[in-house]
Design a protein around this motif. Structure first.
Motif, PDB file in Angstrom:
ATOM      1  N   ILE A 173      88.828 -61.796  40.022  1.00  0.00           N
ATOM      2  CA  ILE A 173      89.577 -60.568  40.397  1.00  0.00           C
ATOM      3  C   ILE A 173      88.809 -59.179  39.990  1.00  0.00           C
ATOM      4  O   ILE A 173      88.916 -58.319  40.700  1.00  0.00           O
ATOM      5  CB  ILE A 173      90.906 -60.644  39.901  1.00  0.00           C
TER       6      ILE A 173
ATOM      7  N   ARG B  22      96.368 -61.380  47.405  1.00  0.00           N
ATOM      8  CA  ARG B  22      96.065 -62.651  47.227  1.00  0.00           C
ATOM      9  C   ARG B  22      96.509 -63.092  45.729  1.00  0.00           C
ATOM     10  O   ARG B  22      97.253 -64.262  45.394  1.00  0.00           O
ATOM     11  CB  ARG B  22      94.566 -62.774  46.833  1.00  0.00           C
ATOM     12  N   ASN B  23      96.607 -62.020  44.653  1.00  0.00           N
ATOM     13  CA  ASN B  23      96.864 -62.468  43.332  1.00  0.00           C
ATOM     14  C   ASN B  23      98.257 -62.295  43.247  1.00  0.00           C
ATOM     15  O   ASN B  23      98.900 -62.849  42.140  1.00  0.00           O
ATOM     16  CB  ASN B  23      96.039 -61.214  42.510  1.00  0.00           C
ATOM     17  N   HIS B  24      99.129 -61.573  43.961  1.00  0.00           N
ATOM     18  CA  HIS B  24     100.514 -61.561  43.927  1.00  0.00           C
ATOM     19  C   HIS B  24     101.200 -62.959  44.180  1.00  0.00           C
ATOM     20  O   HIS B  24     102.099 -63.324  43.739  1.00  0.00           O
ATOM     21  CB  HIS B  24     101.221 -60.459  44.658  1.00  0.00           C
TER      22      HIS B  24
ATOM     23  N   SER C 125      99.710 -65.576  43.932  1.00  0.00           N
ATOM     24  CA  SER C 125      99.397 -66.857  42.968  1.00  0.00           C
ATOM     25  C   SER C 125     100.535 -66.930  41.875  1.00  0.00           C
ATOM     26  O   SER C 125     101.107 -66.277  41.680  1.00  0.00           O
ATOM     27  CB  SER C 125      98.147 -66.859  42.442  1.00  0.00           C
TER      28      SER C 125
END
Length: 67
Positions: A24, A63-65, A67
């Protein structure tokens, strides 16, 4: 961002991250890097931050939200 990346590639940081920049952090670094220069064919009147950095940061957050 450049200073943060420098810290993330320091021997002390790598000692606790198995010689790896967290994905990230690298994605955010690349987003800011893309917004630092005009790309071939860019309209020089356009904001590089709006054109490159903001959309790439939005993708990283999306993308990170998820996961």
């Amino acid at each position: 961002m450049n200073s943060l990346f420098l810290l993330a590639t320091s021997p002390d940081f790598w000692a606790v991250t198995d010689d790896e920049v967290p994905p990230i952090l690298f994605a955010v670094y690349q987003a800011f890097d893309e917004g630092e220069f005009h790309h071939s064919g860019d309209d020089t009147c356009l904001s590089l931050e709006v054109l490159y950095t903001q959309p790439l940061i939005a993708k990283v957050l999306e993308r990170n939200h998820a996961s």
